[in-house]
Scaffold this active site. Structure first.
Site, mmCIF file in Angstrom:
data_model
loop_
_atom_site.group_PDB
_atom_site.id
_atom_site.type_symbol
_atom_site.label_atom_id
_atom_site.label_comp_id
_atom_site.label_asym_id
_atom_site.label_seq_id
_atom_site.Cartn_x
_atom_site.Cartn_y
_atom_site.Cartn_z
ATOM 1 N N GLU A 61 -5.735 -4.639 9.541
ATOM 2 C CA GLU A 61 -6.251 -3.401 10.148
ATOM 3 C C GLU A 61 -7.739 -3.514 10.465
ATOM 4 O O GLU A 61 -8.572 -2.771 9.923
ATOM 5 C CB GLU A 61 -5.958 -2.210 9.234
ATOM 6 C CG GLU A 61 -4.462 -2.036 8.995
ATOM 7 C CD GLU A 61 -4.093 -0.790 8.223
ATOM 8 O OE1 GLU A 61 -4.932 -0.320 7.438
ATOM 9 O OE2 GLU A 61 -2.973 -0.282 8.396
ATOM 10 N N GLU A 75 3.787 -3.413 8.393
ATOM 11 C CA GLU A 75 3.699 -2.328 7.411
ATOM 12 C C GLU A 75 4.377 -1.098 7.976
ATOM 13 O O GLU A 75 4.101 -0.710 9.117
ATOM 14 C CB GLU A 75 2.248 -1.943 7.106
ATOM 15 C CG GLU A 75 1.491 -2.919 6.268
ATOM 16 C CD GLU A 75 0.118 -2.397 5.849
ATOM 17 O OE1 GLU A 75 -0.043 -1.162 5.687
ATOM 18 O OE2 GLU A 75 -0.781 -3.234 5.704
HETATM 19 C C1 BG6 Z 1 -2.378 0.395 5.216
HETATM 20 C C2 BG6 Z 1 -3.056 -0.650 4.371
HETATM 21 O O1 BG6 Z 1 -3.315 1.007 5.976
HETATM 22 O O2 BG6 Z 1 -1.749 1.445 4.573
HETATM 23 C C3 BG6 Z 1 -2.436 -0.828 2.998
HETATM 24 O O3 BG6 Z 1 -3.085 -1.884 5.041
HETATM 25 C C4 BG6 Z 1 -2.133 0.537 2.418
HETATM 26 O O4 BG6 Z 1 -3.321 -1.580 2.201
HETATM 27 C C5 BG6 Z 1 -1.126 1.235 3.323
HETATM 28 O O5 BG6 Z 1 -1.684 0.506 1.100
HETATM 29 C C6 BG6 Z 1 -0.653 2.573 2.816
HETATM 30 O O6 BG6 Z 1 -1.740 3.388 2.507
HETATM 31 P P1 BG6 Z 1 -1.855 4.090 1.091
HETATM 32 O O7 BG6 Z 1 -3.184 4.736 1.078
HETATM 33 O O8 BG6 Z 1 -0.732 5.061 1.036
HETATM 34 O O9 BG6 Z 1 -1.734 2.999 0.087
#
Ligand code: BG6
Length: 487
Positions: free
Chosen positions: A192, A386
């Site tokens: 990101e 993701e």
């Molecule tokens: C992404 C990141 O933006 O979102 C991860 O690359 C992160 O590291 C994921 O864990 C989910 O976000 P969060 O704040 O719910 O953990």
């Protein structure tokens, strides 16, 4: 007759984690402190206020360095993947994973970022990890920078603002390419990369307090430019050292719709989306978009470039485009439009979409729109690295029933399948946090994404036992049928 929509035969199903949120063992095996190790858990803060959770002051850093109680820093303990990785990989293999995305913690290899020699114990840890993955026929997909640069580089240079950090990162990556050349084929440079604007400290070690008055934004763009150059340089080195390797960029896909069809809302949305695509544009097309350059000029932001930087960007572009997708947002020019939180952003609420407890709006169709949009723009293979649903889970008699998570994934997989049917070249899908890990945004343990439950609470109490949730068996079936059975 037309074939029914289906996933490609070699589709890479799996999951994604990051070292700083999973490994723990923050000061074991010679590892140095990283920026993530300095982020304290703030139980009293609004969970929708990511800035409050992810920012730090000089005083916070001093406290962190002075060895205050570990209990306050959840990313130091993660889920102790460092010691549990064999057990965890076995569970991923049981689900049928073809791929696992992990990151290499830079400060496990170079504890201060500028050490004379790499830390052998750190190198061995990842060597063993990749060997075990290969034994289980799980392909490693490795992120070289995922919110975990050595804290020492933040202290000394204000992180990526200083050009020296480019050299330090290139050196670190080359050590990884040399050591893991026979184990790892798929690499991502910066997780990101756009997030440098939203949380400059965790993404790039940049602290506003260290910038000259009024120069904080300028410093962030300078750090971003250095990351672009570093990304191109290590793409070059990876290609040279590992024949057949593939390097991807990684974008937070913050798909934004106009709140209404008023042309003013449409224009505001256009700017949002141009801004969101800018980062992948540089890494795919090898140049800064002219509208972005003009925008920087209008804002009085000047990026210092060295001779040759633009050629480096042009020559060493990425092989594929990876991205995270969790939610979508809308944009409006009305100042009082109702807002909701998303992935480290605040956007205008969409009345047609439900949202999670953290305010993230659930929009499976938005994933299809994102796939079509990105493929049309870049004509490069795409990889969803993701996606997932953060929720609280409850354990009842040793079982975790999580139909909400299954519903979320099913709806997203249907849209993915449609996008593939419509012509998108999609390499694979890695769900975020296939095993519960520490939240990046809030440092909570209770915001869970996993198919595997980890017995630990926000304060770090628990047995760390791993339990299969209902979604574990569902994802296992999805992978076994290559996405044909989503029931
Ligand atoms: C992404 C990141 O933006 O979102 C991860 O690359 C992160 O590291 C994921 O864990 C989910 O976000 P969060 O704040 O719910 O953990």
């Amino acid at each position: 007759m037309e074939k029914p929509a289906a996933f490609p035969d070699n589709f890479l199903w799996g999951g994604a984690i990051a070292a700083n949120q999973a490994e723990g063992a923050w000061n074991q095996g010679g590892k140095g402190p990283s920026v993530a190790d300095a982020i304290a858990y703030k139980s009293n803060l609004d969970v929708k206020n990511y800035a409050g959770h992810m920012s730090v002051t000089d005083e916070n850093i001093a406290d962190a360095l002075n060895g205050l109680n570990d209990g306050q820093y959840p990313k130091r303990r993660g889920i102790d993947f460092y010691h549990h990785y064999q057990e965890d990989l076995a569970l991923f293999a049981e689900m049928g994973f073809k791929v696992l995305r992990v990151s290499i913690a830079w400060s496990r290899i170079f504890p201060t970022g500028e050490d004379l020699e790499p830390n052998e114990a750190g190198l061995i840890f990842y060597e063993n990890l990749f060997r075990e993955m290969r034994r289980l026929k799980i392909e490693p997909l490795v992120t070289l920078s995922h919110y975990e640069m050595p804290l020492a580089l933040s202290e000394k240079y204000n992180g990526w603002v200083h050009r020296k950090v480019v050299d330090a990162f290139v050196r670190f990556c080359n050590v990884c390419f040399d050591r893991y050349q026979h184990q790892v084929r798929y690499w991502l440079t910066f997780n990101e990369i756009d997030s440098i604007h939203r949380h400059p400290f965790t993404t790039a070690g940049i602290r506003e307090e260290k910038s000259q008055p009024g120069k904080a934004k300028q410093d962030i763009y300078q750090g971003l430019h250095h990351q672009f150059v570093a990304s191109a340089l290590v793409t070059r080195d990876c290609h040279a050292k590992i024949p057949g390797s593939q390097v991807g960029c990684m974008l937070t896909k913050l798909t934004t719709y106009p709140r209404t069809c008023r042309p003013e809302d449409v224009e505001a949305t256009l700017h949002k989306n141009l801004e969101n695509h800018f980062y992948a544009d540089v890494q795919v097309f090898g140049e800064y978009p002219p509208l972005i350059l003009r925008n920087l000029e209008l804002r009085g932001i000047h990026i210092e470039m060295q001779p040759g930087d633009l050629e480096i960007l042009k020559q060493h572009t990425v092989d594929f485009v990876s991205f995270s997708y969790y939610m979508s947002l809308t944009e409006s020019t009305e100042a009082d439009a109702e807002r909701t939180a998303g992935n480290t952003v605040l956007g205008v609420k969409n009345p047609y979409l439900p949202a999670s407890e953290w305010g993230w709006q659930i929009d499976p169709v938005g994933l299809k729109i994102s796939l079509l949009e990105l493929y049309d723009r870049y004509r490069k293979p795409l990889f969803i690295v993701e996606n997932g649903f953060g929720a609280r889970d409850t354990v009842e008699a040793g079982k975790i029933h999580d139909p909400y998570r299954i519903d979320y994934f099913r709806a997203h997989f249907e849209q993915m399948r449609d996008a593939v049917h419509l012509g998108v070249d999609l390499m694979g899908f890695t769900s975020w946090g296939p095993i519960d890990i520490i939240s990046a945004g809030t440092s909570q343990m209770s915001k869970r994404y996993g198919f595997i439950y980890v017995d630990q609470d926000d304060e770090g109490q628990g047995t760390l036992n791993r339990l299969r949730k209902d979604s574990f068996y569902w994802y296992q079936k999805v992978i076994a049928t290559n996405g044909a059975d989503l029931t």
